[in-house]
Write a protein that holds these residues in place. Structure first.
Motif, PDB file in Angstrom:
ATOM      1  N   GLY A   1      37.491  49.430  31.759  1.00 29.93           N
ATOM      2  CA  GLY A   1      38.904  49.308  32.072  1.00 29.93           C
ATOM      3  C   GLY A   1      39.155  48.385  33.245  1.00 29.93           C
ATOM      4  O   GLY A   1      38.249  47.719  33.754  1.00 29.93           O
ATOM      5  N   ASN A   2      40.423  48.359  33.663  1.00 29.21           N
ATOM      6  CA  ASN A   2      40.836  47.422  34.713  1.00 29.21           C
ATOM      7  C   ASN A   2      41.808  48.112  35.666  1.00 29.21           C
ATOM      8  O   ASN A   2      42.708  48.841  35.231  1.00 29.21           O
ATOM      9  N   ILE A   3      41.610  47.883  36.969  1.00 26.82           N
ATOM     10  CA  ILE A   3      42.521  48.387  38.005  1.00 26.82           C
ATOM     11  C   ILE A   3      42.996  47.200  38.828  1.00 26.82           C
ATOM     12  O   ILE A   3      42.181  46.474  39.405  1.00 26.82           O
ATOM     13  N   ARG A   4      44.305  46.994  38.877  1.00 27.01           N
ATOM     14  CA  ARG A   4      44.865  45.933  39.699  1.00 27.01           C
ATOM     15  C   ARG A   4      45.805  46.537  40.732  1.00 27.01           C
ATOM     16  O   ARG A   4      46.670  47.353  40.394  1.00 27.01           O
ATOM     17  N   VAL A   5      45.624  46.171  41.995  1.00 26.46           N
ATOM     18  CA  VAL A   5      46.511  46.591  43.086  1.00 26.46           C
ATOM     19  C   VAL A   5      47.044  45.323  43.738  1.00 26.46           C
ATOM     20  O   VAL A   5      46.273  44.547  44.325  1.00 26.46           O
ATOM     21  N   GLY A   6      48.331  45.078  43.611  1.00 28.68           N
ATOM     22  CA  GLY A   6      48.919  43.821  44.092  1.00 28.68           C
ATOM     23  C   GLY A   6      48.296  42.659  43.339  1.00 28.68           C
ATOM     24  O   GLY A   6      48.315  42.604  42.111  1.00 28.68           O
ATOM     25  N   THR A   7      47.692  41.733  44.065  1.00 30.78           N
ATOM     26  CA  THR A   7      47.038  40.581  43.431  1.00 30.78           C
ATOM     27  C   THR A   7      45.534  40.789  43.268  1.00 30.78           C
ATOM     28  O   THR A   7      44.830  39.883  42.826  1.00 30.78           O
ATOM     29  N   HIS A   8      45.053  41.974  43.628  1.00 26.33           N
ATOM     30  CA  HIS A   8      43.613  42.228  43.633  1.00 26.33           C
ATOM     31  C   HIS A   8      43.144  42.934  42.362  1.00 26.33           C
ATOM     32  O   HIS A   8      43.714  43.963  41.977  1.00 26.33           O
ATOM     33  N   ASP A   9      42.122  42.388  41.730  1.00 28.71           N
ATOM     34  CA  ASP A   9      41.461  43.042  40.606  1.00 28.71           C
ATOM     35  C   ASP A   9      40.352  43.925  41.198  1.00 28.71           C
ATOM     36  O   ASP A   9      39.244  43.462  41.472  1.00 28.71           O
ATOM     37  N   VAL A  10      40.674  45.197  41.415  1.00 26.00           N
ATOM     38  CA  VAL A  10      39.766  46.110  42.126  1.00 26.00           C
ATOM     39  C   VAL A  10      38.450  46.273  41.383  1.00 26.00           C
ATOM     40  O   VAL A  10      37.374  46.348  41.997  1.00 26.00           O
ATOM     41  N   THR A  11      38.508  46.336  40.059  1.00 27.00           N
ATOM     42  CA  THR A  11      37.290  46.572  39.272  1.00 27.00           C
ATOM     43  C   THR A  11      36.328  45.393  39.325  1.00 27.00           C
ATOM     44  O   THR A  11      35.122  45.565  39.145  1.00 27.00           O
ATOM     45  N   ALA A  12      36.856  44.189  39.586  1.00 27.31           N
ATOM     46  CA  ALA A  12      35.990  42.994  39.609  1.00 27.31           C
ATOM     47  C   ALA A  12      35.513  42.639  41.011  1.00 27.31           C
ATOM     48  O   ALA A  12      34.657  41.760  41.175  1.00 27.31           O
ATOM     49  N   MET A  13      36.053  43.304  42.032  1.00 29.10           N
ATOM     50  CA  MET A  13      35.733  42.952  43.417  1.00 29.10           C
ATOM     51  C   MET A  13      34.339  43.438  43.815  1.00 29.10           C
ATOM     52  O   MET A  13      33.839  44.429  43.277  1.00 29.10           O
ATOM     53  N   SER A  14      33.742  42.751  44.773  1.00 28.33           N
ATOM     54  CA  SER A  14      32.484  43.223  45.362  1.00 28.33           C
ATOM     55  C   SER A  14      32.773  44.408  46.272  1.00 28.33           C
ATOM     56  O   SER A  14      33.924  44.631  46.674  1.00 28.33           O
ATOM     57  N   GLU A  15      31.748  45.169  46.617  1.00 25.45           N
ATOM     58  CA  GLU A  15      31.941  46.333  47.483  1.00 25.45           C
ATOM     59  C   GLU A  15      32.440  45.893  48.863  1.00 25.45           C
ATOM     60  O   GLU A  15      33.258  46.586  49.482  1.00 25.45           O
ATOM     61  N   THR A  16      31.994  44.733  49.328  1.00 29.71           N
ATOM     62  CA  THR A  16      32.457  44.215  50.621  1.00 29.71           C
ATOM     63  C   THR A  16      33.954  43.916  50.578  1.00 29.71           C
ATOM     64  O   THR A  16      34.691  44.228  51.511  1.00 29.71           O
ATOM     65  N   ALA A  17      34.390  43.315  49.488  1.00 33.89           N
ATOM     66  CA  ALA A  17      35.817  42.997  49.334  1.00 33.89           C
ATOM     67  C   ALA A  17      36.652  44.274  49.225  1.00 33.89           C
ATOM     68  O   ALA A  17      37.757  44.352  49.775  1.00 33.89           O
ATOM     69  N   ARG A  18      36.104  45.269  48.533  1.00 35.08           N
ATOM     70  CA  ARG A  18      36.821  46.550  48.414  1.00 35.08           C
ATOM     71  C   ARG A  18      36.984  47.210  49.784  1.00 35.08           C
ATOM     72  O   ARG A  18      38.016  47.818  50.081  1.00 35.08           O
ATOM     73  N   ALA A  19      35.951  47.115  50.619  1.00 38.27           N
ATOM     74  CA  ALA A  19      36.016  47.688  51.964  1.00 38.27           C
ATOM     75  C   ALA A  19      37.150  47.055  52.766  1.00 38.27           C
ATOM     76  O   ALA A  19      37.818  47.713  53.565  1.00 38.27           O
ATOM     77  N   GLY A  20      37.387  45.754  52.542  1.00 37.69           N
ATOM     78  CA  GLY A  20      38.480  45.073  53.216  1.00 37.69           C
ATOM     79  C   GLY A  20      39.837  45.519  52.715  1.00 37.69           C
ATOM     80  O   GLY A  20      40.844  45.404  53.426  1.00 37.69           O
TER      81      GLY A  20
END
Length: 554
Positions: A70-89
């Motif tokens: 599946g896919n999770i988008r918050v604002g302009t961010h594709d949460v499911t595709a982000m790296s763990e470092t990017a998610r931490a930000g």
């Protein structure tokens, strides 16, 4: 609100690995949107996937779990595709989290202000002076006392309701677009809950932030949510506006949740004019407290001259805010906390104040079931061993006879006999509380002291536990003393009610007449603070501000 959703979840699948190493799907193809400024509630019983879905919006999966599709988008961010470092930000700036237990979110050794503004330093959002000023503004918006100085305190120096609002300030300080509230009022008494809900709703309306509110309490959700997603077993059963879900539910499971919210009122037992020797429990002039004794009295006095009697086969409810002395009363009756003055009579026989001085027969006849089954059950012992210990201690049962009785007791609390081989960690919250109850029943008691035993359970499970208690009472002739801050729970199982405030009984009434005939101002405040299944209830709630201030201990 704009046409473009702030949050978009499509076909979300989350898997988990069992203790046996088997992969199971716990969230099965969930999809929903959240508009900017909208508050969406996720409701359902324990294990429905509410918190798992909410945490996934931050790209977080619990230990042993993983986002598998599946896919999770918050604002302009594709949460499911982000790296763990990017998610931490993302966490704390775009998406923030208010936990169920605020106490667990704070470091007891650091001042409150340092912890509330910590995220601003981690993400370099603003200078410290600006962060502290913004925190004080949030303290005011959240209706916290002494907003200019409360940040200098340590977590143990504020009340539970204040700490829950401070955890919200911690979540809001980074100016996120989405705030996740994970059952933030579950552990609060009704009057404190009102203050916290008002504060949450006020600050969300002023900031225009979107929110996800996780709860099993429909009346709480009704006061804060715009729309509701109903979940069961990791799947969406129904989605609708708050008004539609509450007043015109379509799915049978939603109707079941609504029915469970309003328990069947207790039918009072006969025999109110029973003779004196029919009192299973009589308490007179009871005083108890904590700390070292000075001249025969503890430093911190809690109970003050408590008097009541409980007739055999009847149930007594004890209600009041956190800190009113309810649990201290149960502990003093059980002997866990020895009273320093007064008497406790069980069937007319005086009980020694201290547990260790009581006869085995006294211990057997008065059992206590604690609020948190997690801490009451030894995590290293099997269910069979836990239930078997009182069978051995009180009745001398061993071997096959004990095993047979364990199976009978599990059946009595509506659990399969095969559960006796499992550890407590392998059971749900409701199952653990049933084991807790089975252990008390193993002693074959006359009286069971129930200390907030449904407060940590979801509405459906709590209603099932109450039904079970009623059935067992009919079968075994038990009497219950029921400690609770939930008035609807007390009305569902009790014949009579004591209202406690600051260690004293301020009113005693039949449960059926409590709501209509209570006269003490504190009783009336408690009754008026119970949320209703009406989205406009909190807005229209009118309480005398002088009365609220007079009884505030939050």
């Amino acid at each position: 609100m704009t046409d473009t959703p702030l949050v978009s979840v499509r076909d979300l699948k989350i898997g988990a690995v069992t203790d046996a190493g088997r992969k199971v799907e716990i969230i099965r193809g969930v999809s929903f949107d959240i508009a900017p400024g909208e508050i969406l509630a996720l409701i359902g019983e324990s294990g429905s996937g509410k918190t798992t879905i909410a945490l996934s919006l931050m790209g977080h999966a619990r230990s042993g779990c993983s986002i598998d599709g599946g896919n999770i988008r918050v604002g302009t961010h594709d949460v499911t595709a982000m790296s763990e470092t990017a998610r931490a930000g993302l966490r704390g700036t775009e998406v923030s989290y208010v936990p169920q237990s605020a106490a667990a979110a704070f470091n007891p050794s650091k001042r409150i202000m340092d912890q509330v503004i910590e995220i601003t330093a981690i993400h370099k959002l603003m200078p410290r002076a600006q962060a502290e000023a913004q925190a004080r503004d949030l303290f005011r918006a959240l209706a916290l006392p002494d907003p200019d100085q409360i940040g200098r305190r340590y977590p143990h120096q504020v009340s539970g309701g204040q700490l829950q609002r401070l955890s919200a300030a911690m979540a809001l300080i980074g100016d996120p677009k989405l705030v996740i509230f994970d059952e933030p009022t579950t552990a609060l008494d009704v009057t404190t809950q009102i203050e916290v809900l008002r504060a949450f709703r006020s600050v969300m309306e002023k900031t225009g932030m979107a929110g996800v509110y996780v709860s099993h309490d429909l009346a709480v959700v009704a006061q804060i949510a715009d729309r509701i997603v109903v979940l069961k077993n990791g799947e969406i059963q129904e989605v609708g506006t708050t008004g539609q879900i509450l007043h015109a539910p379509r799915h049978h499971y939603t109707k079941e949740l609504l029915a469970a919210f309003e328990p069947v009122p207790h039918v009072p037992a006969g025999g109110r004019d029973a003779p004196e020797d029919q009192a299973v429990l009589e308490v007179s002039g009871l005083c108890a407290g904590y700390g070292a004794l000075v001249n025969g009295e503890p430093r911190a006095k809690v109970l003050q001259n408590v008097n009541f009697r409980l007739e055999r086969g009847r149930n007594l409810g004890v209600i009041g805010e956190s800190g009113s002395g309810k649990s201290t009363l149960a502990r003093a009756i059980a002997g866990i906390l020895p009273a320093y003055r007064g008497k406790v009579l069980l069937d007319g026989q005086k009980l020694e104040p201290a547990l260790h001085a009581r006869r085995k027969e006294d211990l057997r006849r008065a059992q206590i079931v604690f609020q948190l089954a997690d801490t009451a059950l030894n995590p290293a012992h099997s269910i069979g061993t836990i239930i078997g210990r009182p069978l051995n201690f009180y009745h001398g049962l061993r071997g096959a006879k004990r095993e047979a009785r364990v199976a009978e007791l599990l059946d009595m609390v509506r659990l399969p006999a095969a559960l006796r081989h499992r550890l407590p960690s392998e059971l749900s919250g409701g199952q653990k509380q049933r084991v807790n109850l089975a252990r008390a029943l193993a002693a074959e008691p006359d009286l069971i002291l129930c200390d907030e035993i449904t407060s940590a359970l979801d509405t459906v499970v709590a209603a099932a536990i109450l039904d079970l208690l009623k059935e067992l009472q009919g079968e075994l002739g038990l009497s219950y003393m029921f400690i609770s801050h939930d008035l609807s729970t007390v009305e569902a199982i009790c014949d009579d009610v004591l209202v406690m405030y600051k260690g004293e009984v301020v009113e005693a009434l039949p449960a059926a007449r409590m709501s209509s005939e209570a006269t003490h101002p504190y009783s009336r405040l408690l009754i008026s603070s119970v949320p209703q299944l009406d989205p406009g209830w909190l807005t229209g709630l009118e309480q005398d501000p002088e009365l609220v201030a007079a009884f505030a201990q939050r």
